[in-house]
Design a protein around this motif. Structure first.
Motif, short mmCIF file in Angstrom:
data_model
loop_
_atom_site.label_atom_id
_atom_site.label_comp_id
_atom_site.label_asym_id
_atom_site.label_seq_id
_atom_site.Cartn_x
_atom_site.Cartn_y
_atom_site.Cartn_z
N ALA A 147 41.05 35.70 55.89
CA ALA A 147 41.94 37.64 56.49
C ALA A 147 41.14 38.56 55.99
O ALA A 147 40.36 39.09 56.49
N PHE A 148 41.13 38.50 54.77
CA PHE A 148 40.77 39.66 53.78
C PHE A 148 39.40 39.63 53.30
O PHE A 148 38.76 40.14 53.70
N GLU A 149 38.94 38.22 53.59
CA GLU A 149 36.93 38.38 53.04
C GLU A 149 36.64 38.59 54.75
O GLU A 149 35.40 39.17 54.52
N ALA A 150 37.41 38.17 55.67
CA ALA A 150 35.94 39.37 57.12
C ALA A 150 36.65 40.30 57.44
O ALA A 150 36.01 41.00 57.81
N GLY A 151 38.23 41.17 56.53
CA GLY A 151 38.41 42.67 56.90
C GLY A 151 37.03 43.11 55.63
O GLY A 151 36.39 44.12 56.48
N TRP A 152 37.08 42.73 54.93
CA TRP A 152 36.51 43.05 53.46
C TRP A 152 34.78 43.38 54.64
O TRP A 152 33.86 44.62 53.42
N GLY A 153 34.55 42.31 55.33
CA GLY A 153 32.53 42.42 55.87
C GLY A 153 32.02 43.88 55.81
O GLY A 153 31.23 44.55 55.88
N SER A 154 33.14 44.76 56.29
CA SER A 154 33.02 45.79 56.61
C SER A 154 32.86 46.80 55.49
O SER A 154 31.93 48.18 55.95
N PHE A 155 32.96 46.46 54.45
CA PHE A 155 32.96 47.13 53.04
C PHE A 155 31.66 47.06 52.64
O PHE A 155 32.27 47.58 51.16
N ASN A 156 31.60 45.64 52.67
CA ASN A 156 30.27 44.62 51.64
C ASN A 156 29.26 45.53 51.40
O ASN A 156 28.69 44.93 50.30
N GLN A 157 29.03 46.77 51.32
CA GLN A 157 27.96 47.41 50.76
C GLN A 157 28.36 48.01 49.18
O GLN A 157 28.07 48.96 48.46
N TRP A 158 29.79 48.10 49.27
CA TRP A 158 30.82 48.56 47.58
C TRP A 158 30.70 47.18 46.99
O TRP A 158 31.46 47.27 45.90
N GLY A 159 30.35 46.05 47.12
CA GLY A 159 30.46 45.11 46.73
C GLY A 159 31.68 44.03 46.83
O GLY A 159 32.43 44.38 47.92
N ALA A 160 32.15 43.03 45.63
CA ALA A 160 32.64 41.62 46.66
C ALA A 160 34.15 42.54 45.70
O ALA A 160 34.30 42.99 45.36
N ARG A 161 35.25 42.06 46.85
CA ARG A 161 36.43 42.06 45.71
C ARG A 161 37.19 41.02 46.56
O ARG A 161 37.21 40.05 47.32
N ARG A 162 38.40 41.10 45.44
CA ARG A 162 39.29 39.44 46.59
C ARG A 162 40.98 40.30 47.02
O ARG A 162 40.94 41.75 46.12
N LEU A 163 41.11 39.34 47.81
CA LEU A 163 42.65 39.88 48.62
C LEU A 163 43.56 39.99 46.89
O LEU A 163 44.56 39.47 46.11
N ALA A 164 44.47 40.92 46.78
CA ALA A 164 45.52 41.29 46.18
C ALA A 164 46.76 40.43 46.34
O ALA A 164 46.84 40.62 47.88
N PRO A 165 47.22 40.03 45.60
CA PRO A 165 49.20 39.31 46.20
C PRO A 165 49.73 40.08 46.36
O PRO A 165 49.46 41.73 46.49
N ALA A 166 50.49 39.36 47.58
CA ALA A 166 51.62 40.02 47.82
C ALA A 166 52.48 41.43 47.32
O ALA A 166 52.86 42.34 47.41
N SER A 167 52.60 40.31 45.77
CA SER A 167 53.93 41.18 44.72
C SER A 167 52.99 42.28 44.07
O SER A 167 54.31 43.15 43.27
N GLU A 168 51.44 42.75 44.51
CA GLU A 168 50.87 44.27 43.86
C GLU A 168 51.10 44.84 44.73
O GLU A 168 50.89 46.24 44.94
N LEU A 169 51.54 44.64 46.25
CA LEU A 169 51.24 45.26 47.25
C LEU A 169 53.11 46.75 47.06
O LEU A 169 53.48 46.22 47.84
N SER A 170 52.77 47.04 46.06
CA SER A 170 53.87 48.00 46.30
C SER A 170 53.79 49.07 46.81
O SER A 170 52.46 49.76 47.36
N SER A 171 55.33 49.61 47.67
CA SER A 171 54.98 50.67 48.72
C SER A 171 54.78 52.11 48.28
O SER A 171 53.64 52.64 48.89
N GLN A 172 54.88 52.65 46.86
CA GLN A 172 54.00 53.55 46.21
C GLN A 172 52.66 53.34 46.52
O GLN A 172 51.83 54.97 46.50
#
Length: 244
Positions: A147-172
């Motif tokens: 899902a993330f790879e499909a979404g990151w296609g909108s920003f492919n000009q910014w280079g490759a990025r990896r999905l952040a683990p759910a544990s790193e998605l703090s509310s702050q």
């Protein structure tokens, strides 16, 4: 289910604490009305944004003290389950337009003035928000990665990025990312919404929770999401409707 009922009762008590018992009763009756009148039962969440739109003129007309009181209540309601998810943040950004600052201190949440630094921060923020969106509609890490790879296609000009683990998605972190993207250019806001939709559509269908989150993100970014057809039988959302 018991935890959900307990949380709901706790939130009703908070409403009565900040206002009065009658407001709590009316809030409960509205919830029952939505459930009874919705063919989707407890998934009447699709009515949340239209109700907020209807309430917006009244919310804007409140006095400063009334807005403060309502903001305090909303914060308490969101914090009642001791977690803040992406939907809470997006809905909060919508409320801020009517009531003022809801979640975070603006200090440190603005985009840098330097162009390259700004792009670097926006790249990190976009990856964080799309990671949260990818996890919402996925049952496992592999599905979330797709899902993330499909979404990151909108920003492919910014280079490759990896999905952040759910544990790193703090509310702050998500709060700050949404704050900064609220000040981004229209092009970058559109790219974020397109990417979020691509995340949800990676499996060729969107469930109600994903659709409501997309609508909330769009409203928080001052964008418009086309109406999509909600299939009556499966409850899935399929493609933008063509004008009749």
């Amino acid at each position: 289910q018991e935890e959900s009922v307990e949380l709901y009762q706790k939130q009703l008590r908070l409403v009565e604490h900040f206002f009065d018992r009658q407001i709590g009763v009316e809030a409960h009756n509205l919830k029952l009305l939505l459930q009874a009148g919705s063919e989707w039962g407890d998934q009447a969440c699709l009515m949340k944004l239209p109700l907020l739109d209807l309430a917006a003129p009244t919310l804007r007309s409140l006095s400063p003290d009334q807005k403060r009181q309502l903001l305090q209540m909303v914060k308490a309601l969101i914090a009642a389950d001791q977690k803040i998810d992406l939907y809470d943040i997006a809905a909060g950004k919508i409320l801020e337009k009517c009531l003022g600052k809801l979640f975070s201190d603006p200090a440190g949440n603005s985009l840098p003035a330097n162009t390259q630094e700004k792009l670097n921060v926006m790249r990190d923020d976009a990856a964080l928000i799309l990671s949260a969106m990818a996890h919402v509609g996925s049952q496992n890490p592999n599905e979330a990665e797709k899902a993330f790879e499909a979404g990151w296609g909108s920003f492919n000009q910014w280079g490759a990025r990896r999905l952040a683990p759910a544990s790193e998605l703090s509310s702050q972190k998500l709060l700050k990312a949404m704050d900064r993207f609220s000040d981004a250019s229209l092009i970058h806001k559109n790219s974020l919404l397109t990417g979020a939709a691509a995340c949800a559509l990676h499996d060729q269908q969107i469930n109600k929770k994903e659709y409501e989150l997309l609508r909330s993100l769009a409203a928080a970014l001052d964008l418009t999401l086309p109406y999509w057809h909600l299939a009556e039988t499966s409850g899935q959302v399929y493609g933008p409707c063509s004008a009749a």
